[in-house]
Design a protein around this motif. Structure first.
Motif, PDB file in Angstrom:
ATOM      1  N   ARG A 188       0.827  -1.209   0.000  1.00 38.51           N
ATOM      2  CA  ARG A 188       0.000   0.000   0.000  1.00 38.51           C
ATOM      3  C   ARG A 188       0.860   1.258   0.000  1.00 38.51           C
ATOM      4  O   ARG A 188       0.520   2.259  -0.637  1.00 38.51           O
ATOM      5  CB  ARG A 188      -0.951  -0.004   1.192  1.00 38.51           C
ATOM      6  N   PRO A 206     -10.532   6.721   2.293  1.00 42.44           N
ATOM      7  CA  PRO A 206     -11.307   5.612   2.889  1.00 42.44           C
ATOM      8  C   PRO A 206     -12.642   5.426   2.183  1.00 42.44           C
ATOM      9  O   PRO A 206     -13.362   6.385   1.923  1.00 42.44           O
ATOM     10  CB  PRO A 206     -11.514   6.080   4.338  1.00 42.44           C
ATOM     11  N   GLN A 209     -14.202   4.011  -4.227  1.00 47.27           N
ATOM     12  CA  GLN A 209     -14.484   2.968  -5.205  1.00 47.27           C
ATOM     13  C   GLN A 209     -14.087   3.477  -6.594  1.00 47.27           C
ATOM     14  O   GLN A 209     -14.129   4.684  -6.842  1.00 47.27           O
ATOM     15  CB  GLN A 209     -15.983   2.637  -5.216  1.00 47.27           C
ATOM     16  N   HIS A 227      -7.428  -0.421  -6.726  1.00 44.92           N
ATOM     17  CA  HIS A 227      -8.477  -0.574  -5.705  1.00 44.92           C
ATOM     18  C   HIS A 227      -8.398  -1.952  -5.048  1.00 44.92           C
ATOM     19  O   HIS A 227      -8.437  -2.070  -3.813  1.00 44.92           O
ATOM     20  CB  HIS A 227      -9.847  -0.366  -6.343  1.00 44.92           C
ATOM     21  N   THR A 231      -7.309  -2.599  -1.010  1.00 45.21           N
ATOM     22  CA  THR A 231      -8.396  -2.957  -0.094  1.00 45.21           C
ATOM     23  C   THR A 231      -8.494  -4.453   0.178  1.00 45.21           C
ATOM     24  O   THR A 231      -9.492  -4.922   0.738  1.00 45.21           O
ATOM     25  CB  THR A 231      -9.746  -2.456  -0.647  1.00 45.21           C
ATOM     26  N   SER A 232      -7.470  -5.220  -0.206  1.00 47.36           N
ATOM     27  CA  SER A 232      -7.447  -6.662   0.072  1.00 47.36           C
ATOM     28  C   SER A 232      -6.322  -6.975   1.051  1.00 47.36           C
ATOM     29  O   SER A 232      -5.361  -6.217   1.163  1.00 47.36           O
ATOM     30  CB  SER A 232      -7.250  -7.456  -1.226  1.00 47.36           C
ATOM     31  N   ASN A 233      -6.434  -8.112   1.706  1.00 48.52           N
ATOM     32  CA  ASN A 233      -5.459  -8.456   2.748  1.00 48.52           C
ATOM     33  C   ASN A 233      -4.714  -9.757   2.485  1.00 48.52           C
ATOM     34  O   ASN A 233      -4.015 -10.262   3.364  1.00 48.52           O
ATOM     35  CB  ASN A 233      -6.174  -8.534   4.101  1.00 48.52           C
TER      36      ASN A 233
END
Length: 298
Positions: A188, A206, A209, A227, A231-233
């Motif tokens: 990130r 935050p 989209q 995106h 926003t993924s882990n």
């Protein structure tokens, strides 16, 4: 995030492209609602789709990525001609999936890549597709010097995509990869550093989209890739979300999967995904060669 070896990251990058491609190939051209109706939430590499893929079969995204890698390995000091030879060999194999811009360039190539890409741009009225972005990662995997990464990212893009946005996006994408490979940057943070002052910066807010669908337009594709990565882990989450969005899901999955693979490493890719890829022997061989080239042992 644990410390990963350079080899693990390079191998992860190549496998990341292939896994994202193979998973997303099932849902390419479908809407999100159609994907949900047919698959629920797709989590496995099952093949099928518009190209009637075998489970683990990849499309043009991965195959052209391998062409770039093969060309770099063959002629690392000036790889464009060698990359082009591999493009043409692949094209003559009559692949299932080939984009309109790339088909136009490869069918019209007559010894000059710049001319072929310009003619295709004029004939089609545009050349801002994502076909250069989908294949550019081997540049960042192979070269340790940032000037080489920037220069060759642009050169490989201009071979088929005359539109400047394609070259600029490839350069940005590979600078993100370079930060992770050379500096050990967190994913990130690497993205945030590279998109400051660009049209993508609002994705750092935050809840942001993409303001577009997951299309093959290079700017739309890059918005979705960023995106998903922001926003993924996990690697798994990145490629699954790409596949379940539909649209140009194989390419968005491949591009996002490549950077996710660099960050999480091959060790962070679920073994069930890696083992299912039909061309895994080629991926393994090229991973070794790109690593050897990067560390000066090729």
């Amino acid at each position: 995030m644990k410390s990963l070896s350079l080899h693990d990251r390079i191998r992860g990058g190549l496998y990341g492209v292939a896994v994202g491609d193979a998973l997303g190939g099932t849902t390419e051209f479908m809407s999100r609602m159609s994907v949900q109706k047919k698959h629920g939430y797709l989590t496995e590499i099952v093949g099928g789709g518009v190209w009637e893929l075998e489970p683990g079969e990849v499309t043009d995204d991965t195959m052209m990525t391998l062409c770039v890698a093969d060309g770099i390995v063959k002629q690392p000091d000036a790889p464009v001609a060698a990359i082009g030879e591999h493009f043409l060999t692949w094209y003559r194999s009559n692949p299932k999936d080939i984009g309109n811009i790339i088909r136009s360039v490869l069918s019209g190539y007559d010894g000059n890549w710049t001319e072929a890409s310009f003619v295709a741009h004029m004939n089609l009225g545009q050349s801002a597709g994502n076909g250069a972005l989908m294949r550019c990662l081997p540049v960042a995997l192979a070269y340790a010097e940032l000037n080489d990464v920037e220069r060759l990212s642009r050169q490989q893009a201009k071979m088929t995509h005359y539109d400047e946005r394609c070259a600029a996006t490839c350069e940005m994408y590979n600078r993100i990869a370079h930060r992770m490979l050379e500096e050990g940057a967190e994913l990130r943070a690497a993205i945030a550093d590279e998109i400051k002052g660009t049209e993508y910066v609002e994705l750092l807010q935050p809840g942001a989209q993409p303001n577009c669908g997951p299309t093959g337009f290079v700017v739309d594709t890059m918005r979705w890739v960023l995106h998903l990565l922001l926003t993924s882990n996990s690697f798994e989450e990145v490629v699954q979300r790409a596949a379940n969005e539909g649209g140009d899901s194989d390419t968005i999955g491949a591009i996002a999967g490549g950077l996710a693979g660099v960050y999480y490493g091959f060790s962070g890719i679920p073994q069930r995904y890696a083992e299912q890829i039909l061309i895994k022997d080629r991926l393994d061989s090229l991973s070794e060669q790109l690593y050897a080239l990067r560390v000066g042992k090729l």
